[in-house]
Design a protein around this motif. Structure first.
Motif, short mmCIF file in Angstrom:
data_model
loop_
_atom_site.label_atom_id
_atom_site.label_comp_id
_atom_site.label_asym_id
_atom_site.label_seq_id
_atom_site.Cartn_x
_atom_site.Cartn_y
_atom_site.Cartn_z
N MET A 1 22.50 49.09 56.96
CA MET A 1 23.51 48.04 56.76
C MET A 1 23.77 47.84 55.27
O MET A 1 22.90 48.00 54.44
N LYS A 2 25.03 47.53 54.95
CA LYS A 2 25.39 47.27 53.55
C LYS A 2 25.81 45.81 53.40
O LYS A 2 26.25 45.19 54.37
N ALA A 3 25.71 45.31 52.18
CA ALA A 3 26.11 43.91 51.92
C ALA A 3 27.55 43.88 51.42
O ALA A 3 27.94 44.72 50.60
N ASP A 4 28.33 42.95 51.91
CA ASP A 4 29.69 42.76 51.41
C ASP A 4 29.68 41.76 50.25
O ASP A 4 28.78 40.92 50.15
N VAL A 5 30.69 41.88 49.41
CA VAL A 5 30.80 40.98 48.25
C VAL A 5 32.17 40.32 48.28
O VAL A 5 33.17 40.97 48.58
N LEU A 6 32.20 39.05 47.96
CA LEU A 6 33.47 38.33 47.84
C LEU A 6 33.53 37.70 46.46
O LEU A 6 32.61 36.97 46.07
N LEU A 7 34.58 38.00 45.71
CA LEU A 7 34.64 37.44 44.35
C LEU A 7 36.08 37.22 43.88
O LEU A 7 37.03 37.71 44.48
N GLY A 8 36.21 36.47 42.79
CA GLY A 8 37.51 36.11 42.24
C GLY A 8 38.03 37.18 41.29
O GLY A 8 37.26 37.77 40.54
N LEU A 9 39.33 37.43 41.34
CA LEU A 9 39.94 38.48 40.50
C LEU A 9 40.67 37.91 39.30
O LEU A 9 41.17 38.65 38.47
N GLN A 10 40.76 36.57 39.20
CA GLN A 10 41.50 35.99 38.08
C GLN A 10 40.54 35.20 37.19
O GLN A 10 39.49 35.71 36.84
N TRP A 11 40.92 33.95 36.83
CA TRP A 11 40.06 33.15 35.95
C TRP A 11 39.31 32.08 36.75
O TRP A 11 39.12 30.96 36.27
N GLY A 12 38.91 32.39 37.98
CA GLY A 12 38.18 31.44 38.79
C GLY A 12 39.10 30.55 39.60
O GLY A 12 40.33 30.60 39.47
N GLU A 14 40.03 30.69 42.63
CA GLU A 14 40.99 31.40 43.47
C GLU A 14 40.97 30.89 44.91
O GLU A 14 41.93 31.11 45.66
N GLY A 15 39.87 30.25 45.30
CA GLY A 15 39.73 29.78 46.68
C GLY A 15 38.56 30.48 47.38
O GLY A 15 38.52 30.59 48.60
N LYS A 16 37.57 30.88 46.57
CA LYS A 16 36.42 31.62 47.10
C LYS A 16 35.66 30.82 48.15
O LYS A 16 35.30 31.33 49.20
N HIS A 41 33.31 25.01 44.34
CA HIS A 41 33.89 25.73 45.47
C HIS A 41 34.26 24.72 46.57
O HIS A 41 33.40 24.05 47.11
N THR A 42 35.56 24.64 46.85
CA THR A 42 36.06 23.61 47.77
C THR A 42 36.20 24.14 49.18
O THR A 42 36.78 25.20 49.40
N LEU A 43 35.71 23.34 50.14
CA LEU A 43 35.81 23.68 51.56
C LEU A 43 36.52 22.52 52.26
O LEU A 43 36.25 21.36 51.94
N GLU A 218 28.40 35.86 47.52
CA GLU A 218 29.50 34.98 47.09
C GLU A 218 29.54 34.87 45.56
O GLU A 218 28.60 34.37 44.95
N GLY A 219 30.62 35.32 44.98
CA GLY A 219 30.76 35.23 43.53
C GLY A 219 31.19 33.84 43.09
O GLY A 219 31.73 33.06 43.86
N ALA A 220 30.94 33.56 41.82
CA ALA A 220 31.47 32.35 41.20
C ALA A 220 32.29 32.78 39.99
O ALA A 220 32.20 33.93 39.54
N GLN A 221 33.11 31.86 39.47
CA GLN A 221 34.06 32.16 38.38
C GLN A 221 34.98 33.31 38.84
O GLN A 221 35.22 33.46 40.02
N GLY A 222 35.45 34.12 37.89
CA GLY A 222 36.35 35.21 38.25
C GLY A 222 36.19 36.36 37.28
O GLY A 222 35.54 36.22 36.22
N THR A 223 36.78 37.50 37.61
CA THR A 223 36.58 38.72 36.82
C THR A 223 37.02 38.55 35.37
O THR A 223 36.39 39.08 34.45
N LEU A 224 38.07 37.77 35.13
CA LEU A 224 38.57 37.63 33.76
C LEU A 224 37.72 36.65 32.95
O LEU A 224 37.97 36.41 31.77
#
Ligand code: GDP
Ligand code: IMO
Ligand code: MG
Length: 419
Positions: A1-12, A14-16, A41-43, A218-224
């Motif tokens: 099994m592999k782990a999936d990753v979810l992260l932001g592509l902008q400056w945070g 994004e709605g993660k 992180h808003t839910l 689950e990532g925090a912030q964003g790639t930029l």
């Protein structure tokens, strides 16, 4: 099994948090791998709106394990508040495990953050002032205190030693502070932190993968905002990218599965630093108002602009994104002409990448796309969306060379359209 990753592509922002919550029912473990209480992180579900800072966004799903990984930095005071707020909602909290290797944010780390920002004056980063930078500095400087140290009989001694060092640095700054109250609250809050299981989380993850458990990082912030690849020095102090999930959880690179890249249908940034497609006109103000663009952690207004294609392509490449998720599509409703930055102009030349030298001096070159009027927030299926929405999605998939799997049309769990 592999782990999936979810992260932001902008400056945070994004709605993660929203999408992690939506996807949690498909996973056994949700794990945060970097950052700390700088994240918000808003839910939203069942009329409840909730903001998480340190705790993974799978916490409202009974039966799912939530893990705070070694790459995260924890402020016990904020952690205690988060736990109390979740308990007050009366919703059962799923199990929460904490890595012994996660670093602790001390009261003096927060003071150092504030002193450093003050000294920078106009050049300040716009830090959330949660002590993130100084804590990661102590981690890489090999001086940090970790969650596992709390059980050490010498913990107080270690704390005092690090505090003394911090006070010497604080003396270097022209900065007034009161430490005593902060310290009392900090030591009191350790009790809640201690009440959770502290584990060697990398072993836990390895075993879980062997047992075919499904993991979402689950990532925090964003790639930029990444420390290496973001708009340095206007960045955070951790690796916010897929590689951060490897170092922040102990997942080997060849054990990474899907990489979900989240982006807004436009773009926002909170804090200082370059933002080539930023809008300073009424359209920018409109996006901020309709999108309710205020920081979930600091309440600061977020700067708004058009979507930035070169920056997104860069983020997709750095992260190895396999599926995209477009957020806040509803916010663009009612704008006659939607624009997308496809290139930048620098010294009279068109370029399609973020250059090292001068991210402040870039002029965006934009493509125009026809907007739509329909309020998308009530949509139950993407099939019922106007043609212009489909055109926008198709064009983005074409230029980004990556499929868009989810289109989000509102903050609620239910306002999520799968393709
Ligand atoms: P995160 O840090 O990436 O988890 O994002 P934040 O929670 O800081 O910011 C995202 C904001 O947008 C929150 O207020 C969400 O409730 C809200 N949001 C998320 N998705 C959508 C959407 O599709 N439409 C609208 N209008 N709001 C959304
Ligand atoms: P989430 O996880 C948006 C920004 C700050 C500042 C810079 C450095 O909610 O997307 P720091 O406190 O890390 O030293 O601040 O990074 N920043 C964020 N912006 N969303 C975040 O997290 C952020 N975390 C930090 O505004 O510009
Ligand atoms: Mg946020």
């Amino acid at each position: 099994m592999k782990a999936d990753v979810l992260l932001g592509l902008q400056w945070g922002d994004e709605g993660k948090g929203k999408i992690v919550d939506v996807l949690t029912s498909k996973y056994d473990i949700i794990a945060r791998f970097q950052g700390g209480p700088n994240a918000g992180h808003t839910l939203e579900f069942d009329g409840i709106k909730h903001v998480l800072h340190t705790i993974p966004s799978g916490i409202f799903h009974p039966g799912v394990i939530n893990l705070i990984g070694n790459g995260v930095v924890i402020d016990p005071v904020i952690f205690e508040r988060e736990i109390q707020e979740i308990k007050a909602l009366g919703i059962p909290m799923s199990e929460l495990l904490i890595s012994k290797k996660a670093h602790l944010i001390l009261p003096t780390h927060k003071l150092l953050d504030a002193a450093s920002e003050k000294a920078k004056g106009k050049e300040k980063i716009g830090s959330t002032l949660k002590g993130i930078g100084p804590t990661y500095m102590d981690k890489t400087g090999r001086n940090g205190l970790r969650v596992g140290d709390i059980a050490d009989p010498n913990f107080k001694k270690k704390y005092e030693k690090l505090k003394r060092k911090h006070i010497q640095i604080l003396n270097f700054y022209d900065f007034k502070y009161e430490l005593e109250e902060l310290e009392t609250a900090w030591f009191a809050s350790l009790a809640i932190l201690k009440s959770f299981d502290h584990i060697e989380s990398e072993h836990y993850i390895h075993k879980a993968l062997k047992e075919n458990k499904k993991i979402l990082a689950e990532g925090a912030q964003g790639t930029l905002l990444d420390i290496d690849f973001g708009s340095y020095p206007f960045v955070t102090s951790s690796n916010t990218i897929t590689a951060g999930a490897c170092t922040g959880l102990g997942i080997a690179p060849n054990k990474i599965g899907e990489v979900f890249g989240i982006f807004k249908a436009y773009c926002t940034r909170v804090g200082s630093g370059p933002f080539p497609s930023e809008l300073f006109n009424e359209v920018g103000a409109h996006l901020g108002k309709v999108g309710n663009e205020f920081g979930a952690t600091t309440g600061r207004p977020r700067r708004c602009g058009w979507i930035d294609i070169p920056a997104l392509k860069y983020a997709i490449n750095i992260n190895g994104v396999t599926q995209l998720m477009m957020m806040k599509t509803d916010v663009l409703s009612g704008i006659d002409t939607v624009k997308a930055c496809t290139h930048y102009e620098l010294d009279g030349k068109q370029i399609d990448y973020l250059p090292f030298e001068d991210n402040e001096g870039l002029t965006p070159v934009c493509k125009e796309l026809k907007g739509w009027k329909m309020d998308l927030m009530q949509l139950e299926s993407l099939a019922d969306a106007p043609k212009e929405v489909h055109d926008y999605i198709a064009w983005l998939e074409d230029v980004l060379e990556t499929p868009i799997a989810i289109v989000s049309v509102g903050p609620d769990r239910k306002q999520t359209l799968f393709r």
